[in-house]
Design a protein around this motif. Structure first.
Motif, PDB file in Angstrom:
ATOM      1  N   THR A  15      23.212  14.043 -14.824  1.00 23.37           N
ATOM      2  CA  THR A  15      21.865  14.523 -15.170  1.00 23.37           C
ATOM      3  C   THR A  15      21.692  14.740 -16.672  1.00 23.37           C
ATOM      4  O   THR A  15      20.715  15.342 -17.098  1.00 23.37           O
ATOM      5  CB  THR A  15      21.555  15.828 -14.420  1.00 23.37           C
ATOM      6  N   VAL A  18      18.304  12.200 -17.982  1.00 26.37           N
ATOM      7  CA  VAL A  18      17.391  12.027 -16.856  1.00 26.37           C
ATOM      8  C   VAL A  18      16.133  11.307 -17.328  1.00 26.37           C
ATOM      9  O   VAL A  18      15.482  11.725 -18.280  1.00 26.37           O
ATOM     10  CB  VAL A  18      17.037  13.396 -16.234  1.00 26.37           C
ATOM     11  N   ALA A  22      14.324   9.621 -12.071  1.00 35.34           N
ATOM     12  CA  ALA A  22      15.391  10.488 -11.573  1.00 35.34           C
ATOM     13  C   ALA A  22      14.991  11.296 -10.347  1.00 35.34           C
ATOM     14  O   ALA A  22      15.849  11.714  -9.582  1.00 35.34           O
ATOM     15  CB  ALA A  22      15.856  11.439 -12.666  1.00 35.34           C
ATOM     16  N   LEU A  34      20.539   7.314 -10.982  1.00 28.62           N
ATOM     17  CA  LEU A  34      21.442   8.014 -11.899  1.00 28.62           C
ATOM     18  C   LEU A  34      22.882   7.578 -11.653  1.00 28.62           C
ATOM     19  O   LEU A  34      23.309   7.455 -10.500  1.00 28.62           O
ATOM     20  CB  LEU A  34      21.343   9.531 -11.685  1.00 28.62           C
TER      21      LEU A  34
END
Length: 88
Positions: A15, A18, A22, A34
């Protein structure tokens, strides 16, 4: 004294970068958008387990993961980053 150490490792979505894809419309994470990475906390646990193994000769470290087929990458990454003799 020797120890039998078990490290639970999981792949998680990265993350850090992002983008707009996402998240799904329902508010859940779009894992396909991702890349998967080694959970940083689990990597810390592996490093600590290897320190304990060095401290207590004869100890073993076992890594366990769960997830889809690609989760096996975690085991391979562990063996690549740390010599196999350290994990057995």
């Amino acid at each position: 004294m020797s120890l039998k150490i078990v490290v639970l490792a999981k792949q998680v979505p990265d993350t850090r970068n992002v983008g707009k894809d996402a998240m799904k419309a329902d508010g859940t994470v779009n894992r396909a958008a991702l890349p998967a990475i080694y959970n940083p906390e689990d990597l810390n646990a592996l490093e600590q387990a290897l320190r304990l193994k060095d401290r207590f000769p004869g100890s073993t470290v076992t890594i366990i993961t769960m997830g889809p087929g690609r989760a096996a990458e975690i085991i391979r990454e562990s063996l690549y980053d740390y010599p196999q003799s350290d994990l057995l």
